[in-house]
Enzyme design. Sequence first.
Site, PDB file in Angstrom:
ATOM      1  CG  HIS A  25      73.792  69.222 -35.205  1.00  0.00           C
ATOM      2  ND1 HIS A  25      73.986  69.047 -36.549  1.00  0.00           N
ATOM      3  CD2 HIS A  25      74.852  69.918 -34.769  1.00  0.00           C
ATOM      4  CE1 HIS A  25      75.120  69.602 -36.909  1.00  0.00           C
ATOM      5  NE2 HIS A  25      75.680  70.138 -35.837  1.00  0.00           N
ATOM      6  CG  ASP A  36      72.763  66.431 -38.659  1.00  0.00           C
ATOM      7  OD1 ASP A  36      72.364  67.312 -37.880  1.00  0.00           O
ATOM      8  OD2 ASP A  36      73.937  66.403 -39.103  1.00  0.00           O
ATOM      9  CB  SER A  91      77.857  72.914 -26.793  1.00  0.00           C
ATOM     10  OG  SER A  91      78.130  72.710 -28.163  1.00  0.00           O
ATOM     11  CD1 TRP A 129      77.110  80.109 -15.609  1.00  0.00           C
ATOM     12  CD2 TRP A 129      76.904  80.940 -13.538  1.00  0.00           C
ATOM     13  NE1 TRP A 129      76.331  79.244 -14.896  1.00  0.00           N
ATOM     14  CE2 TRP A 129      76.187  79.720 -13.622  1.00  0.00           C
ATOM     15  CE3 TRP A 129      76.921  81.641 -12.341  1.00  0.00           C
ATOM     16  CZ2 TRP A 129      75.494  79.191 -12.542  1.00  0.00           C
ATOM     17  CZ3 TRP A 129      76.222  81.114 -11.263  1.00  0.00           C
ATOM     18  CH2 TRP A 129      75.526  79.910 -11.370  1.00  0.00           C
ATOM     19  CB  ALA A 187      75.017  80.441 -18.691  1.00  0.00           C
ATOM     20  CG  HIS A 221      80.333  79.940 -30.346  1.00  0.00           C
ATOM     21  ND1 HIS A 221      79.039  80.269 -29.970  1.00  0.00           N
ATOM     22  CD2 HIS A 221      80.261  78.634 -30.732  1.00  0.00           C
ATOM     23  CE1 HIS A 221      78.249  79.216 -30.129  1.00  0.00           C
ATOM     24  NE2 HIS A 221      78.970  78.215 -30.583  1.00  0.00           N
ATOM     25  CG  ASN A 242      71.249  76.157 -32.779  1.00  0.00           C
ATOM     26  OD1 ASN A 242      70.144  76.023 -33.285  1.00  0.00           O
ATOM     27  ND2 ASN A 242      72.200  75.246 -32.906  1.00  0.00           N
ATOM     28  CB  SER A 243      74.695  81.424 -30.296  1.00  0.00           C
ATOM     29  OG  SER A 243      74.936  80.314 -29.468  1.00  0.00           O
ATOM     30  CD  GLU A 270      69.720  80.196 -28.762  1.00  0.00           C
ATOM     31  OE1 GLU A 270      70.565  80.651 -27.963  1.00  0.00           O
ATOM     32  OE2 GLU A 270      69.594  78.970 -28.977  1.00  0.00           O
TER      33      GLU A 270
HETATM   34  C1  LIG Z   1      77.915  73.263 -39.475  1.00  0.00           C
HETATM   35  O1  LIG Z   1      79.288  73.156 -39.712  1.00  0.00           O
HETATM   36  C2  LIG Z   1      80.043  72.432 -38.825  1.00  0.00           C
HETATM   37  C3  LIG Z   1      79.489  71.883 -37.684  1.00  0.00           C
HETATM   38  C4  LIG Z   1      80.289  71.136 -36.828  1.00  0.00           C
HETATM   39  C5  LIG Z   1      79.702  70.554 -35.632  1.00  0.00           C
HETATM   40  O2  LIG Z   1      79.942  69.271 -35.401  1.00  0.00           O
HETATM   41  C6  LIG Z   1      79.425  68.652 -34.309  1.00  0.00           C
HETATM   42  C7  LIG Z   1      79.733  67.301 -34.090  1.00  0.00           C
HETATM   43  C8  LIG Z   1      79.250  66.680 -32.948  1.00  0.00           C
HETATM   44  O3  LIG Z   1      79.564  65.407 -32.727  1.00  0.00           O
HETATM   45  C9  LIG Z   1      78.450  67.350 -32.030  1.00  0.00           C
HETATM   46  C10 LIG Z   1      78.130  68.707 -32.252  1.00  0.00           C
HETATM   47  O4  LIG Z   1      77.413  69.349 -31.431  1.00  0.00           O
HETATM   48  C11 LIG Z   1      78.627  69.358 -33.398  1.00  0.00           C
HETATM   49  C12 LIG Z   1      78.340  70.707 -33.636  1.00  0.00           C
HETATM   50  C13 LIG Z   1      78.924  71.288 -34.746  1.00  0.00           C
HETATM   51  O5  LIG Z   1      78.786  72.589 -35.029  1.00  0.00           O
HETATM   52  C14 LIG Z   1      77.688  73.384 -34.674  1.00  0.00           C
HETATM   53  O6  LIG Z   1      76.510  72.903 -35.257  1.00  0.00           O
HETATM   54  C15 LIG Z   1      75.387  73.752 -35.070  1.00  0.00           C
HETATM   55  C16 LIG Z   1      74.227  73.147 -35.829  1.00  0.00           C
HETATM   56  O7  LIG Z   1      73.285  72.818 -34.926  1.00  0.00           O
HETATM   57  C17 LIG Z   1      75.599  75.163 -35.620  1.00  0.00           C
HETATM   58  O8  LIG Z   1      75.664  75.155 -37.027  1.00  0.00           O
HETATM   59  C18 LIG Z   1      76.875  75.714 -35.063  1.00  0.00           C
HETATM   60  O9  LIG Z   1      77.159  76.899 -35.763  1.00  0.00           O
HETATM   61  C19 LIG Z   1      78.024  74.749 -35.239  1.00  0.00           C
HETATM   62  O10 LIG Z   1      79.138  75.270 -34.592  1.00  0.00           O
HETATM   63  C20 LIG Z   1      81.642  70.954 -37.100  1.00  0.00           C
HETATM   64  C21 LIG Z   1      82.180  71.504 -38.241  1.00  0.00           C
HETATM   65  O11 LIG Z   1      83.492  71.379 -38.616  1.00  0.00           O
HETATM   66  C22 LIG Z   1      84.332  70.615 -37.814  1.00  0.00           C
HETATM   67  C23 LIG Z   1      81.375  72.253 -39.117  1.00  0.00           C
HETATM   68  O12 LIG Z   1      81.910  72.830 -40.206  1.00  0.00           O
HETATM   69  O1  UDP Z   2      76.359  78.009 -21.686  1.00  0.00           O
HETATM   70  C1  UDP Z   2      75.658  77.766 -22.666  1.00  0.00           C
HETATM   71  C2  UDP Z   2      76.179  77.539 -23.970  1.00  0.00           C
HETATM   72  C3  UDP Z   2      75.306  77.293 -25.019  1.00  0.00           C
HETATM   73  N1  UDP Z   2      73.974  77.258 -24.803  1.00  0.00           N
HETATM   74  C4  UDP Z   2      73.029  76.931 -25.906  1.00  0.00           C
HETATM   75  O2  UDP Z   2      73.580  75.894 -26.707  1.00  0.00           O
HETATM   76  C5  UDP Z   2      73.281  76.109 -28.075  1.00  0.00           C
HETATM   77  C6  UDP Z   2      74.595  76.190 -28.826  1.00  0.00           C
HETATM   78  O3  UDP Z   2      74.355  76.044 -30.189  1.00  0.00           O
HETATM   79  P1  UDP Z   2      75.178  76.841 -31.259  1.00  0.00           P
HETATM   80  O4  UDP Z   2      74.691  76.452 -32.615  1.00  0.00           O
HETATM   81  O5  UDP Z   2      75.155  78.278 -30.959  1.00  0.00           O
HETATM   82  O6  UDP Z   2      76.670  76.376 -31.053  1.00  0.00           O
HETATM   83  P2  UDP Z   2      77.365  74.956 -30.841  1.00  0.00           P
HETATM   84  O7  UDP Z   2      77.447  74.766 -29.385  1.00  0.00           O
HETATM   85  O8  UDP Z   2      76.539  73.914 -31.531  1.00  0.00           O
HETATM   86  O9  UDP Z   2      78.685  75.176 -31.460  1.00  0.00           O
HETATM   87  C7  UDP Z   2      72.490  77.402 -28.148  1.00  0.00           C
HETATM   88  O10 UDP Z   2      71.121  77.086 -28.224  1.00  0.00           O
HETATM   89  C8  UDP Z   2      72.795  78.097 -26.834  1.00  0.00           C
HETATM   90  O11 UDP Z   2      71.705  78.892 -26.359  1.00  0.00           O
HETATM   91  C9  UDP Z   2      73.447  77.500 -23.545  1.00  0.00           C
HETATM   92  O12 UDP Z   2      72.232  77.495 -23.354  1.00  0.00           O
HETATM   93  N2  UDP Z   2      74.305  77.747 -22.525  1.00  0.00           N
END
Ligand SMILES: COc1cc(-c2[o+]c3cc(O)cc([O-])c3cc2O[C@@H]2O[C@H](CO)[C@H](O)[C@H](O)[C@H]2O)cc(OC)c1O
Ligand code: UDP
Length: 481
Positions: free
Chosen positions: A17, A119, A283, A345, A349, A366, A370-371, A374
Amino acid sequence: MASRPTVVLIPLWGSGHFMSALEAGKRLLAAGGGAFSLTVLVMQAPTQAKAVEVEGHVRREAALGLDIRFLQLPAVEHPTDCVDPVEFASRYVELHTPHVKAAIAGLAPSSRAAAVVVDLFFTALFDVAHELAVPAYVYFASPAAFLALMLRLPALRDDLTGPGFADMEGAVDVPGLPPVPPSYMPACLVKSKIQSYDAFEYHGRRYMEARGIIVNTTVELEASVLAAIADGRCVPGRPAPALHAIGPVIWFEQKDDDQFQHECVQWLDAQPPASVVLLCFGSMGSHDAAQVREIAAGLERSGHRFLWVLRGPPVAGTRHPTDANLDELLPQGFLEATAGRGLVWPTWAPQREILSHAAVGGFVTHCGWNSVLESLWFGVPMVPWPLYGEQHLNAFELVAGVGVAVALEMDRKKGFFVEAAELERAVRNLMDGGSEEGRKARAKVSETSAEFRRAVGDGGSSCTALQRLVAEILDLPDGRR
Ligand SMILES: COc1cc(-c2[o+]c3cc(O)cc([O-])c3cc2O[C@@H]2O[C@H](CO)[C@H](O)[C@H](O)[C@H]2O)cc(OC)c1O
Ligand SMILES: O=c1ccn([C@@H]2O[C@H](COP(=O)(O)OP(=O)(O)O)[C@@H](O)[C@H]2O)c(=O)[nH]1
């Protein structure tokens, strides 16, 4: 001193985020051509590990010398008894309201706030924006399909027979997507405790108050969903929210040392083009020992080269995976059997660098948004293995909507378990030259990658959307800059 407004950005602490929002802010800044500055209000992240990560981001970005000011907000109490991270984030941000108000109200008159961008889980801060008469925007770091679903949640509640989508018969109508099987709804809405649905529905309702929603997508990628939202099909009878599709917003770290090559990259350098399948789960992604054994067996039997980012169980009380102990987690003899064609690994990474490498030909992901972006940017076709958050819906969109991925069957009644044979099948279909499914996904992903690059280039859809947004923020006539 000449008066110059500022855009106030308030990101969530999670890297996906935080860095996505900051990168979007930097693009706004560049498109503004010096007409405004950027002010980032930084919240104290709720865990020590996240706080260290955020501090690192702030230090690195501040050193770039751009027109960005980082203001640290005072720490607040942590809400307790939250059912999921979204409820936590929503309640945690509410406690910040007075500090956010003080920070914005305290800006010098010469740098008044022209807009506040929050956000997707921070809509409680709209109250501050409304009180101070500053236009409020949402930065939506997830796909438009999930936005469409969130906007629909108040109406969808009437179709539920239980607290979540788990017991629902038929399909869910997410405007712009094919009918979605309830099991593809975001994990926390399927097995939902009612607070979970409440938190998402709350934000869905409040998005309607925003002056605009800035979405990390392109009109080419999510045309039908964006059109459905813009046509008012998500919330009939109300004016449709204004959308700004400015994506793909991808954060590319600047390398300090061109001589240094990460071990994963060095290994990839020795592999043939498009021969390696990457497995990486974000992450917060990790698997239990039984699932790890199936993955190992599936990869071994597929015969394909692989780079597997394997993480250990999460730190107690958090969702953050530990570094994997490979001796404990992997089946005996696996590393020897796959030596030369596989690298496991055990820690974080450099995913973007890996995806950009010519040796990578597929990505088991997953489906974090963001993934996904990318992977599309670098033209790498996917096998979706969604875990948490909105990722199941993202996976559905990639396979059934966009066509850039080869489906993976999961046992939805058994914790989304994936059998070795199924992973082997999906990896073969993704990577084997002879598979029709893989060929189609590869062709579509190359097209999408080219579209992405056009979208952010001069005159492209996202570039134009960004310029219009800047003109709106600066109150210029006819969206001109
Ligand atoms: C977008 O829908 C959901 C996102 C989350 C969620 O919550 C979250 C909370 C944190 O404290 C730290 C986080 O890093 C985090 C991340 C997160 O999901 C990821 O967000 C990304 C946006 O940058 C991206 O959309 C990814 O696909 C998400 O996996 C949690 C959630 O339900 C519990 C959601 O529905
Ligand atoms: O080993 C790892 C795992 C994740 N990422 C980066 O972390 C971000 C993960 O964001 P994403 O929305 O895909 O998933 P989240 O981790 O928020 O569920 C992406 O930019 C990935 O490239 C990375 O660089 N190395």
